[in-house]
Each structure stands twice: as structure tokens, then as C-alpha cells.
Write a protein that holds these residues in place. Sequence first.
Motif, PDB file in Angstrom:
ATOM      1  N   PRO A   1       0.836  -1.201   0.000  1.00 52.60           N
ATOM      2  CA  PRO A   1       0.000   0.000   0.000  1.00 52.60           C
ATOM      3  C   PRO A   1       0.870   1.251   0.000  1.00 52.60           C
ATOM      4  O   PRO A   1       2.059   1.195   0.319  1.00 52.60           O
ATOM      5  CB  PRO A   1      -0.776  -0.120   1.312  1.00 52.60           C
ATOM      6  N   ALA A   2       0.312   2.360  -0.369  1.00 47.31           N
ATOM      7  CA  ALA A   2       0.892   3.686  -0.148  1.00 47.31           C
ATOM      8  C   ALA A   2       2.268   3.876  -0.792  1.00 47.31           C
ATOM      9  O   ALA A   2       3.299   3.875  -0.125  1.00 47.31           O
ATOM     10  CB  ALA A   2       0.966   3.985   1.343  1.00 47.31           C
ATOM     11  N   LEU A   3       2.261   4.078  -2.097  1.00 47.30           N
ATOM     12  CA  LEU A   3       3.491   4.323  -2.846  1.00 47.30           C
ATOM     13  C   LEU A   3       4.283   5.480  -2.264  1.00 47.30           C
ATOM     14  O   LEU A   3       5.516   5.413  -2.162  1.00 47.30           O
ATOM     15  CB  LEU A   3       3.146   4.622  -4.306  1.00 47.30           C
ATOM     16  N   ASP A   4       3.630   6.555  -1.879  1.00 46.60           N
ATOM     17  CA  ASP A   4       4.367   7.722  -1.376  1.00 46.60           C
ATOM     18  C   ASP A   4       5.172   7.388  -0.131  1.00 46.60           C
ATOM     19  O   ASP A   4       6.326   7.822   0.015  1.00 46.60           O
ATOM     20  CB  ASP A   4       3.430   8.907  -1.136  1.00 46.60           C
ATOM     21  N   ALA A   5       4.609   6.584   0.773  1.00 53.40           N
ATOM     22  CA  ALA A   5       5.335   6.200   1.982  1.00 53.40           C
ATOM     23  C   ALA A   5       6.515   5.289   1.642  1.00 53.40           C
ATOM     24  O   ALA A   5       7.608   5.424   2.218  1.00 53.40           O
ATOM     25  CB  ALA A   5       4.396   5.508   2.963  1.00 53.40           C
ATOM     26  N   VAL A   6       6.311   4.368   0.703  1.00 53.56           N
ATOM     27  CA  VAL A   6       7.395   3.472   0.292  1.00 53.56           C
ATOM     28  C   VAL A   6       8.524   4.276  -0.339  1.00 53.56           C
ATOM     29  O   VAL A   6       9.706   4.046  -0.062  1.00 53.56           O
ATOM     30  CB  VAL A   6       6.870   2.413  -0.694  1.00 53.56           C
ATOM     31  N   VAL A   7       8.178   5.238  -1.173  1.00 56.53           N
ATOM     32  CA  VAL A   7       9.185   6.066  -1.844  1.00 56.53           C
ATOM     33  C   VAL A   7       9.996   6.859  -0.815  1.00 56.53           C
ATOM     34  O   VAL A   7      11.218   6.989  -0.941  1.00 56.53           O
ATOM     35  CB  VAL A   7       8.507   6.993  -2.864  1.00 56.53           C
ATOM     36  N   ARG A   8       9.329   7.391   0.201  1.00 53.93           N
ATOM     37  CA  ARG A   8      10.074   8.135   1.234  1.00 53.93           C
ATOM     38  C   ARG A   8      11.071   7.223   1.942  1.00 53.93           C
ATOM     39  O   ARG A   8      12.197   7.639   2.242  1.00 53.93           O
ATOM     40  CB  ARG A   8       9.101   8.778   2.221  1.00 53.93           C
ATOM     41  N   ALA A   9      10.679   5.986   2.207  1.00 53.78           N
ATOM     42  CA  ALA A   9      11.602   5.040   2.838  1.00 53.78           C
ATOM     43  C   ALA A   9      12.770   4.728   1.910  1.00 53.78           C
ATOM     44  O   ALA A   9      13.926   4.636   2.351  1.00 53.78           O
ATOM     45  CB  ALA A   9      10.854   3.761   3.213  1.00 53.78           C
ATOM     46  N   TYR A  10      12.492   4.581   0.614  1.00 51.43           N
ATOM     47  CA  TYR A  10      13.561   4.346  -0.354  1.00 51.43           C
ATOM     48  C   TYR A  10      14.541   5.511  -0.381  1.00 51.43           C
ATOM     49  O   TYR A  10      15.757   5.330  -0.406  1.00 51.43           O
ATOM     50  CB  TYR A  10      12.945   4.167  -1.746  1.00 51.43           C
ATOM     51  N   ARG A  11      13.997   6.735  -0.401  1.00 49.07           N
ATOM     52  CA  ARG A  11      14.862   7.908  -0.461  1.00 49.07           C
ATOM     53  C   ARG A  11      15.732   7.990   0.799  1.00 49.07           C
ATOM     54  O   ARG A  11      16.943   8.259   0.713  1.00 49.07           O
ATOM     55  CB  ARG A  11      14.040   9.181  -0.613  1.00 49.07           C
ATOM     56  N   ASN A  12      15.135   7.759   1.959  1.00 49.95           N
ATOM     57  CA  ASN A  12      15.899   7.796   3.206  1.00 49.95           C
ATOM     58  C   ASN A  12      17.022   6.768   3.188  1.00 49.95           C
ATOM     59  O   ASN A  12      18.140   7.042   3.647  1.00 49.95           O
ATOM     60  CB  ASN A  12      14.982   7.551   4.401  1.00 49.95           C
ATOM     61  N   HIS A  13      16.740   5.588   2.654  1.00 48.02           N
ATOM     62  CA  HIS A  13      17.765   4.548   2.565  1.00 48.02           C
ATOM     63  C   HIS A  13      18.914   5.014   1.674  1.00 48.02           C
ATOM     64  O   HIS A  13      20.097   4.839   2.024  1.00 48.02           O
ATOM     65  CB  HIS A  13      17.155   3.261   2.006  1.00 48.02           C
ATOM     66  N   ARG A  14      18.596   5.621   0.546  1.00 50.34           N
ATOM     67  CA  ARG A  14      19.653   6.101  -0.363  1.00 50.34           C
ATOM     68  C   ARG A  14      20.500   7.181   0.303  1.00 50.34           C
ATOM     69  O   ARG A  14      21.732   7.202   0.175  1.00 50.34           O
ATOM     70  CB  ARG A  14      19.023   6.651  -1.646  1.00 50.34           C
ATOM     71  N   LEU A  15      19.851   8.082   1.007  1.00 46.30           N
ATOM     72  CA  LEU A  15      20.598   9.159   1.668  1.00 46.30           C
ATOM     73  C   LEU A  15      21.478   8.619   2.784  1.00 46.30           C
ATOM     74  O   LEU A  15      22.596   9.112   3.001  1.00 46.30           O
ATOM     75  CB  LEU A  15      19.618  10.204   2.204  1.00 46.30           C
ATOM     76  N   GLU A  16      21.001   7.585   3.490  1.00 38.16           N
ATOM     77  CA  GLU A  16      21.830   6.947   4.523  1.00 38.16           C
ATOM     78  C   GLU A  16      23.056   6.291   3.894  1.00 38.16           C
ATOM     79  O   GLU A  16      24.171   6.389   4.434  1.00 38.16           O
ATOM     80  CB  GLU A  16      21.009   5.914   5.283  1.00 38.16           C
ATOM     81  N   ARG A  17      22.858   5.612   2.763  1.00 35.75           N
ATOM     82  CA  ARG A  17      23.991   4.990   2.079  1.00 35.75           C
ATOM     83  C   ARG A  17      24.983   6.046   1.593  1.00 35.75           C
ATOM     84  O   ARG A  17      26.202   5.860   1.672  1.00 35.75           O
ATOM     85  CB  ARG A  17      23.499   4.158   0.893  1.00 35.75           C
ATOM     86  N   LEU A  18      24.486   7.158   1.084  1.00 35.41           N
ATOM     87  CA  LEU A  18      25.382   8.229   0.653  1.00 35.41           C
ATOM     88  C   LEU A  18      26.219   8.743   1.822  1.00 35.41           C
ATOM     89  O   LEU A  18      27.414   9.016   1.673  1.00 35.41           O
ATOM     90  CB  LEU A  18      24.577   9.367   0.030  1.00 35.41           C
ATOM     91  N   ALA A  19      25.592   8.878   2.983  1.00 34.70           N
ATOM     92  CA  ALA A  19      26.325   9.322   4.165  1.00 34.70           C
ATOM     93  C   ALA A  19      27.403   8.320   4.544  1.00 34.70           C
ATOM     94  O   ALA A  19      28.527   8.703   4.929  1.00 34.70           O
ATOM     95  CB  ALA A  19      25.353   9.531   5.326  1.00 34.70           C
ATOM     96  N   GLN A  20      27.093   7.029   4.435  1.00 30.25           N
ATOM     97  CA  GLN A  20      28.082   6.001   4.745  1.00 30.25           C
ATOM     98  C   GLN A  20      29.251   6.038   3.764  1.00 30.25           C
ATOM     99  O   GLN A  20      30.413   5.849   4.159  1.00 30.25           O
ATOM    100  CB  GLN A  20      27.418   4.620   4.725  1.00 30.25           C
ATOM    101  N   ILE A  21      28.957   6.299   2.506  1.00 33.49           N
ATOM    102  CA  ILE A  21      30.028   6.349   1.513  1.00 33.49           C
ATOM    103  C   ILE A  21      30.885   7.601   1.711  1.00 33.49           C
ATOM    104  O   ILE A  21      32.108   7.555   1.569  1.00 33.49           O
ATOM    105  CB  ILE A  21      29.435   6.266   0.095  1.00 33.49           C
ATOM    106  N   ARG A  22      30.260   8.709   2.068  1.00 32.10           N
ATOM    107  CA  ARG A  22      31.050   9.907   2.397  1.00 32.10           C
ATOM    108  C   ARG A  22      31.999   9.615   3.552  1.00 32.10           C
ATOM    109  O   ARG A  22      33.165  10.026   3.542  1.00 32.10           O
ATOM    110  CB  ARG A  22      30.118  11.066   2.758  1.00 32.10           C
ATOM    111  N   ALA A  23      31.499   8.922   4.569  1.00 32.50           N
ATOM    112  CA  ALA A  23      32.325   8.579   5.726  1.00 32.50           C
ATOM    113  C   ALA A  23      33.464   7.648   5.317  1.00 32.50           C
ATOM    114  O   ALA A  23      34.606   7.803   5.776  1.00 32.50           O
ATOM    115  CB  ALA A  23      31.465   7.940   6.815  1.00 32.50           C
ATOM    116  N   ALA A  24      33.177   6.684   4.437  1.00 30.14           N
ATOM    117  CA  ALA A  24      34.216   5.768   3.973  1.00 30.14           C
ATOM    118  C   ALA A  24      35.279   6.516   3.173  1.00 30.14           C
ATOM    119  O   ALA A  24      36.486   6.238   3.311  1.00 30.14           O
ATOM    120  CB  ALA A  24      33.596   4.664   3.125  1.00 30.14           C
ATOM    121  N   LEU A  25      34.857   7.467   2.349  1.00 29.84           N
ATOM    122  CA  LEU A  25      35.815   8.272   1.593  1.00 29.84           C
ATOM    123  C   LEU A  25      36.698   9.099   2.524  1.00 29.84           C
ATOM    124  O   LEU A  25      37.896   9.278   2.275  1.00 29.84           O
ATOM    125  CB  LEU A  25      35.079   9.188   0.613  1.00 29.84           C
ATOM    126  N   ALA A  26      36.105   9.603   3.602  1.00 27.10           N
ATOM    127  CA  ALA A  26      36.881  10.377   4.567  1.00 27.10           C
ATOM    128  C   ALA A  26      37.935   9.501   5.240  1.00 27.10           C
ATOM    129  O   ALA A  26      39.064   9.949   5.502  1.00 27.10           O
ATOM    130  CB  ALA A  26      35.954  10.982   5.609  1.00 27.10           C
TER     131      ALA A  26
END
Length: 260
Positions: free
Chosen positions: A195-220
Motif C-alpha cells: 500500500p501507499a506508494l508515497d510512503a514506500v518512496v520516502r523510505a527508499y529515499r531515506n535509505h539512499r541518503l543513509e547509504r550516501l552518508a556512509q560512503i562519504r564517511a568511507a571516503l573520509a
Amino acid sequence: MTPESGPSILTASDLARFRLAPNPGPMSLDGTNSYLLGSPGSGTAVVVDPGPLDEQHLRELAGTVEVELILITHRHADHTAGAARLHELTGAPVRAADEWHCHGGTPLAHGETIRAAGVELHVMATPGHTSDSLCFHLPHDGAHGAVLTGDTVLGRGTTVLDFPDGRLGDYLATLDRLERLGPATVLPGHGPVLPALDAVVRAYRNHRLERLAQIRAALADLGPGAGVAEITDAVYSDVDPAVRRAAENSVAAQLEYLRA
């Protein structure tokens, strides 16, 4: 209910039924969901993603109801390999974004409206998983509509970006576009209906942003010149070897996005 315990064609929504293809695996989860769209009493159907080249699976789709049209969400073989054979069995044209996967039909275009089997579908270009990824919006399927998302949004887990064909910038823009459809029912290419595509999409986006933060930390930690394999070791340390390549593709896509 599962296909093993009940009918092979199951109800997904008011206007959609599906058959689970016999191609389970690390990337395809339980298998590909091949959808049959049609209004009750229409007597015909639109098939979305015929799935693998499996004769029993394709004959089950072809024998359920007269197939009027076959649509493809994206180029991957677990969605397209059976398309030419289903075209042979039914005579129905196959349409996809990429003309290579069209059989007797023309390429699909973003913004196109299709009316067939008593249903209305809006074609949406949704690149990111692959460059040719499409979603099909059924605005009249239930109270909030429904969206066939292919591999752009899955019923379980998160989507892999098939870099360099699939790119993170495109994918984030796609998520924004899908979120605007609101709480539509998600009819995914793999996994259960959600159900609720908009809620699923928000969870997907949050996951991507968390991964980006982890990769920034790994690069550091590793230095700006760190490679894909090093960063994958740091960010996906517990990844199953069966999906290691997919993890590396995701890292490569995110590095390209950050370095751009």
C-alpha cells in the motif's frame, strides 16, 4: 496465499492479477510478477512483464484470457525473455521503451495514455534502475489508483542501480515523480503488493541518503581516491557474496553521483 498453495493466477488489485514466474534467485526474490490487467468482464487482458522463457508460465498467461497487449517495464531478461514467445502464442504486440524489446509493436513514450482491456494506463519514464525503466499508472484502480513499478520499487528490500546504465541522479528524480502519485497501491516486479506508494518512496529515499552518508564517511577514512571494491568492503561488509556485484554497482553509482 501463494501460487504453491492456491491458484496460479492471483488477485493483486481491482484491475490486476498476477502469476509468479518460476525464476527465484538472489536478485529476483521469489520470482518475477507477471501481471494481467483488465476490467471485470472485459474478456481481454494486458500482460505486463511476461518474465522468463518458461513455456508453462507463458501458456498459463496466454490461456487465462485473450491477451490484447504486452508491456515491458525494463530490459532485464527476468522481465523480457518470454516476451517474443508470448507474442507468438497470442499475436499480441509487445511494447517497451527500447525498440529492441518490441515485437509487432512500437516503442512506448513518457506521458502516453494506453486504453486496452477496459483499463487506462499512463506511461511514466522512471530511469534509475535502468535507463529504459518505465512505470505504468492505473489511476482508476481502487480508491487511490495503482502503479506497476517493475524493479524501480520492489515489494521487499531496495532497488539495485544497474550502473552505468542506471544512475543515482536519475533515480532520485524518479522517486520524486512517483511520490507525487500519493498513496497508490504498489504492484512491484518482485515481492508482495504494497500500500501507499508515497510512503514506500520516502523510505527508499531515506535509505539512499543513509547509504550516501556512509560512503562519504568511507571516503573520509580511506581517502578520496578509494575504489569501488574498498568502499564496498567498508559499507557492505556483511553482504551476501551472491549479491556482491550488485552492491558494487550501487557503490559505483553513488560515487559517480558524489564526485559529479
